[in-house]
Scaffold this motif. Structure first.
Motif, short mmCIF file in Angstrom:
data_model
loop_
_atom_site.label_atom_id
_atom_site.label_comp_id
_atom_site.label_asym_id
_atom_site.label_seq_id
_atom_site.Cartn_x
_atom_site.Cartn_y
_atom_site.Cartn_z
N TRP A 70 -47.37 0.68 89.12
CA TRP A 70 -46.08 0.68 89.80
C TRP A 70 -46.18 0.83 91.31
O TRP A 70 -45.38 0.27 92.05
CB TRP A 70 -45.16 1.76 89.22
CG TRP A 70 -45.50 3.15 89.63
CD1 TRP A 70 -46.25 4.04 88.93
CD2 TRP A 70 -45.12 3.81 90.84
NE1 TRP A 70 -46.38 5.20 89.63
CE2 TRP A 70 -45.69 5.09 90.80
CE3 TRP A 70 -44.36 3.44 91.95
CZ2 TRP A 70 -45.53 6.01 91.84
CZ3 TRP A 70 -44.21 4.36 92.98
CH2 TRP A 70 -44.77 5.62 92.91
N VAL A 103 -40.55 -10.21 84.23
CA VAL A 103 -40.22 -9.43 83.03
C VAL A 103 -38.72 -9.18 82.96
O VAL A 103 -38.09 -9.35 81.92
CB VAL A 103 -41.01 -8.10 83.03
CG1 VAL A 103 -40.60 -7.25 81.84
CG2 VAL A 103 -42.50 -8.37 83.01
N ILE A 104 -38.13 -8.82 84.12
CA ILE A 104 -36.69 -8.57 84.15
C ILE A 104 -35.93 -9.85 83.80
O ILE A 104 -35.01 -9.85 82.99
CB ILE A 104 -36.26 -8.05 85.54
CG1 ILE A 104 -36.94 -6.70 85.81
CG2 ILE A 104 -34.75 -7.90 85.63
CD1 ILE A 104 -36.74 -6.20 87.21
N LYS A 118 -36.33 -10.51 79.95
CA LYS A 118 -35.71 -9.59 79.00
C LYS A 118 -34.22 -9.44 79.20
O LYS A 118 -33.52 -9.01 78.31
CB LYS A 118 -36.39 -8.21 79.09
CG LYS A 118 -37.89 -8.26 78.86
CD LYS A 118 -38.27 -8.98 77.57
CE LYS A 118 -39.74 -9.35 77.58
NZ LYS A 118 -40.08 -10.37 76.58
N LEU A 130 -44.28 0.62 74.41
CA LEU A 130 -43.38 0.39 75.55
C LEU A 130 -43.01 -1.08 75.67
O LEU A 130 -42.80 -1.60 76.76
CB LEU A 130 -44.03 0.86 76.86
CG LEU A 130 -44.36 2.34 76.97
CD1 LEU A 130 -45.20 2.62 78.20
CD2 LEU A 130 -43.10 3.19 77.01
N GLY A 131 -42.95 -1.76 74.52
CA GLY A 131 -42.54 -3.16 74.53
C GLY A 131 -43.64 -4.13 74.90
O GLY A 131 -43.42 -5.32 74.93
N TYR A 180 -44.82 -4.82 77.74
CA TYR A 180 -44.39 -5.62 78.89
C TYR A 180 -45.34 -5.46 80.06
O TYR A 180 -45.00 -5.79 81.18
CB TYR A 180 -42.97 -5.23 79.31
CG TYR A 180 -41.93 -5.51 78.27
CD1 TYR A 180 -42.08 -6.57 77.39
CD2 TYR A 180 -40.81 -4.72 78.15
CE1 TYR A 180 -41.13 -6.82 76.42
CE2 TYR A 180 -39.84 -4.98 77.18
CZ TYR A 180 -40.02 -6.04 76.32
OH TYR A 180 -39.08 -6.29 75.37
N SER A 195 -45.15 -2.82 84.16
CA SER A 195 -43.82 -2.53 84.72
C SER A 195 -43.09 -1.46 83.91
O SER A 195 -42.47 -0.56 84.48
CB SER A 195 -42.99 -3.80 84.82
OG SER A 195 -43.21 -4.63 83.73
N THR A 196 -43.17 -1.52 82.57
CA THR A 196 -42.50 -0.47 81.80
C THR A 196 -43.28 0.83 81.85
O THR A 196 -42.71 1.90 81.70
CB THR A 196 -42.30 -0.89 80.33
OG1 THR A 196 -43.47 -1.50 79.86
CG2 THR A 196 -41.13 -1.83 80.19
N GLU A 197 -44.60 0.74 82.10
CA GLU A 197 -45.36 1.98 82.25
C GLU A 197 -44.89 2.73 83.49
O GLU A 197 -44.75 3.95 83.49
CB GLU A 197 -46.86 1.66 82.35
CG GLU A 197 -47.42 1.09 81.04
CD GLU A 197 -48.75 0.39 81.23
OE1 GLU A 197 -49.29 0.39 82.35
OE2 GLU A 197 -49.26 -0.18 80.24
N LEU A 244 -41.93 2.52 84.79
CA LEU A 244 -40.61 3.07 84.47
C LEU A 244 -40.77 4.37 83.68
O LEU A 244 -40.06 5.36 83.93
CB LEU A 244 -39.84 2.03 83.65
CG LEU A 244 -38.34 2.12 83.65
CD1 LEU A 244 -37.81 1.92 85.05
CD2 LEU A 244 -37.77 1.06 82.71
N ALA A 245 -41.71 4.37 82.74
CA ALA A 245 -41.87 5.53 81.86
C ALA A 245 -42.33 6.75 82.64
O ALA A 245 -41.87 7.87 82.38
CB ALA A 245 -42.87 5.21 80.75
#
Lengths: 536, 277
Positions: A305, A401-402, A405, B246-247, B249, B252-254, B256-257
């Motif tokens: 991130w 991804v956004i 989904k 986490l899907g 994905y 990116s979702t990591e 977010l998590a």
């Protein structure tokens, strides 16, 4: 032989005296252990980063026992069936072994990765606290700079670690990094070939990144963290303004024993949260990405991130190539601006900000008291602007991804990001500025007229007015000093205390009187407590 | 060895040997017989190789006839009469084969609800028998690729080889975990989770929507079985050893998590600790 009487209670004292006789540490240790920590929650955010760094070191050491930092080609023969017989690098094979064949290896790897994400997240959250409260002002500019550097060194640590498993994702990231380095004018190709020892990927990059990741960068991080904490001890903590708190003191708890005990507990909580996340949430499934091959790039190949804003800036950058007609012609690729120039500008701006602000406000005094974000609307607005800028870039880094989904066109996401990057930060500045002024206004209102009591009185001429409880007995307005202002009657002690306790009420709330004829008589004990209004 | 003189006389004359003088009447009779034979040959060949519209209807199987009836009810408005396509609405289906019908109709993508970037998967409108009849009709109309018989098309597939082929050919769009990904302008590669063996096979053969065709020359039937084995047994079937995925994905979702779970939990902890002092 007569047995001597052994006194248990005297052991610690004797031992301490013995140590002090030999090393004369009592005086410096007393200074150290008596350091006072202010007790507001926002001072504990940096600790999250510190504790996750310790967990990073512990889990990282475990991983080094089994990781083989080499790009020699081997045939995988471990227990993960869908890759058996596949040629891959020794680094990737040993990462798979850590994941599937070494007891506790997978959770250690996941803890390492989650704590890396947490380390960077806590750095950013801590940095936001320091920024929005003005804790970076003189005399703490140096520590602000060290903090910014910690973010960027942590960024490098994260990137080198991301590259080590040599799976499809890390190879893709490395390829992008080599592209970024190549885009630097004049020195780009020399830089890239000296780092990769020739063309990408070469045969040595994993070994080089490994030594950077386990020795050089952690060493640098440790040194910077040491300097960061040393300066906190030397310059002492900042604190919120409040009763008894001045620019020349620190009100709070001494380090030993209470604060140290609490921090020990907090470390365990951070450890627990990371272990829970590592046990519950899968992170970076390297076995699905397969070994890195240049022709394999999966969809949703994103960086972690804290790098995602650079991915986003690359995706939003228009394809503007600058052609310079000297010699055979020279091209500055568009990649250069969002990935080299932008981070450079960001580092420069964050490092220089304390000096820019001091110069703009002509404020060269030392500040040990914090400012509430509402009291410095321009700074809070700038901070909101920076956060918005970063968020738009980071979201654009995940825009595929956004888009997928949430059923949005990818092209719309890109254009939305481009427009949002230009429009949203100024808007955030304006909104934050107005919010700060509004919050100030509310505080001033209470200082001028008192707290709203909720009692409505009807005047003889028929008007209704709300009765306000003034904050003081004398005539005239109270001066606005940027402290917390009580907004409710129970903050003044005029009502019974608010329900205390964090997860559940510590005490039973006072019961409402059954009828005016029989008012409660036993709830007066707590009323005498007069607080500053700040909940501690 | 024939002489130069022989060569100039042509093939039939050479086969007959020396020219024989015949009467005029016999020559005429021979010409009439040859003409008649040639006409009969041409007519017969025409009847055999170029069937008329009348002939087509009589040759279609009963399944195809039923399929044609279904087609004329539900598909004809976009794909046109005799599936020849309508400009700006739907493509010609001549030659797409039953594989394409099985995929598009079997996954509910066809009939489309509206014209948009891409038809989404939805519960199928037709049952299996009707899909087979539609497929038979399209197949008999213009030929094209067909999915081999059977429900389990990945028996004996090699997982490792399938994984390698999947990463090279499929993961660019369908992503490393088969969860799908975005393409340009609202198009997308769908998730592979709900797909059956036959649907994956049909998709590779026919290249539906924005997917390229992976014909048997590019990816052999054995390799197709490997890929389906990898998708069904590793991506769709396998558990995630590391916990909730986490899907799948990617990072990116990591990210977010770590904020929604890690930072939120720890900020509450700081509030708790500071509230206790």
């Amino acid at each position: 032989m007569k047995r001597r009487k052994f006194e248990m209670a005297a052991v610690p004292g004797n031992a301490a005296r013995g140590v002090d006789d030999r090393f004369q540490v009592a005086t410096p240790l007393r200074r150290l252990l008596n350091k006072v920590f202010p007790d507001h929650w926002s001072f504990l955010l940096g600790e999250i980063a510190l504790f996750s760094f310790i967990i990073l070191l512990l889990t990282g050491v475990f991983l080094t026992f089994f990781f083989e930092p080499a790009m020699t080609e081997v045939i995988y023969n471990g227990s993960y069936a869908p890759l058996r017989g596949t040629p891959m690098s020794a680094a990737y094979a040993s990462s798979l072994d850590i994941t599937f064949d070494i007891r506790g290896g997978l959770i250690m790897r996941q803890m390492h990765h989650w704590s890396a994400l947490l380390f960077m997240a806590a750095i950013v959250v801590h940095m936001l606290r320091v920024f929005f409260t003005g804790a970076f002002r003189k005399p703490r500019e140096a520590n602000w700079i060290i903090g910014s550097l910690l973010f960027w060194v942590g960024f490098l640590a994260g990137f080198t670690g991301y590259s080590l498993p040599d799976d499809g994702l890390s190879g893709t990231g490395l390829r992008i990094a080599s592209g970024i380095m190549l885009s630097i004018p004049v020195i780009g190709s020399w830089l890239t070939s000296s780092i990769f020892d020739g063309e990408f990927p070469g045969t040595i990059i994993i070994s080089r990144f490994y030594i950077a990741h386990v020795l050089l960068i952690p060493g640098l991080l440790l040194a910077l963290i040491g300097a960061h904490l040393g300066l906190v001890f030397k310059q002492k903590h900042t604190q919120w303004p409040g009763p008894g708190r001045t620019n020349d003191n620190v009100v709070g708890e001494r380090m030993f024993p209470r604060y140290a005990l609490k921090q020990g507990g907090f470390f365990m909580v951070v450890f627990g949260v990371i272990a829970l996340m590592a046990g519950l949430f899968q992170i970076n499934p390297i076995w699905l990405f397969g070994p890195y091959e240049a022709w394999v790039v999966s969809a949703a190949s994103q960086p972690d991130w804290y790098v995602m804003f650079l991915d986003g800036s690359t995706r939003l950058m228009p394809a503007w190539e600058i052609y310079i007609p000297i010699g055979d012609g020279y091209v500055i690729p568009p990649l250069f601006w969002p990935t080299v120039v932008l981070p450079g500008v960001l580092v420069g701006m964050s490092v220089l900000y304390p000096f820019i602000e001091a110069r703009r406000l002509k404020d060269h005094r030392s500040h040990n008291l914090l400012q509430r974000p509402r009291d410095v609307p321009a700074r809070s607005g700038l901070g909101a602007m920076a956060v918005t800028f970063y968020l738009v870039l980071a979201l654009s880094g995940a825009n595929d991804v956004i888009a997928d989904k949430f059923n949005i066109s990818l092209n719309a996401m890109t254009w939305g990001g481009r427009i949002g990057l230009l429009l949203l930060p100024p808007l955030a500045y304006y909104v934050t500025y107005r919010l700060c002024l509004g919050l100030q206004q509310h505080d001033r209102e209470v200082l001028a007229h008192g707290v709203e009591t909720g009692i409505i009185r009807r005047l003889p001429d028929g008007r209704f007015v709300e009765v306000h409880q003034p904050l003081h007995r004398e005539e005239g307005e109270l001066e606005y000093v940027g402290w917390v202002v009580p907004k409710k009657m129970n903050r003044l002690g005029a009502l019974g205390p608010a329900i205390r306790g964090f997860f559940y009420p510590i005490e039973k709330p006072a019961e409402a009187p059954v009828s005016p004829a029989s008012p409660p008589v036993d709830s007066d004990t707590e009323r005498s407590e007069i607080t500053s209004g700040e909940r501690r | 060895m024939t002489s130069d003189n022989d060569r100039r006389r042509g093939l039939l004359a050479r086969l007959r040997g020396r020219p024989v003088a015949r009467s005029r009447g016999r020559r005429r009779l021979g010409a009439a017989v040859r003409l008649l034979a040639a006409l009969m040959l041409a007519g017969g060949a025409y009847t055999a190789f170029a069937p008329s519209v009348q002939a087509q209807d009589t040759q279609m199987s009963s399944a195809a006839t039923d399929g044609k009836a279904l087609f004329n009810e539900s598909c004809v408005s976009c794909h046109g009469r005799n599936a020849q396509g309508v400009e700006g609405r739907g493509p010609s289906l001549v030659g797409v084969g039953s594989a394409s019908v099985e995929f598009q109709v079997g996954t509910g993508r066809m009939p489309m609800v509206r014209q948009e970037a891409q038809a989404p998967r939805k519960p199928p409108v037709f049952n299996d028998d009707e899909i087979r009849q539609l497929g038979q009709y399209i197949q008999e109309l213009g030929g094209g690729p067909e999915v081999p018989a059977g429900e389990d098309l990945h028996k004996g597939g090699n997982l490792a080889a399938g994984g390698e082929l999947f990463r090279i050919n499929c993961s660019q769009c369908h992503a490393f975990g088969g969860g799908g990904g975005a393409l340009s302008s609202g198009k997308y590669a769908p998730t592979l989770k709900p797909a059956t063996d036959r649907q994956i096979y049909a998709a590779m053969l026919s290249g539906p929507q924005n997917m390229p065709v992976f014909g048997d020359n590019q990816i052999t039937p054995e390799q197709k079985a490997d890929i389906i084995a990898y998708i069904q047994e590793t991506l769709n079937h396998n558990q995630d050893p590391g916990g909730f995925n986490l899907g799948r994905y990617g990072p990116s979702t990591e990210g977010l998590a770590i904020f929604l779970v890690g930072i939120v939990a720890l900020v509450f902890t700081t509030l708790w600790i500071a509230g206790k002092s």
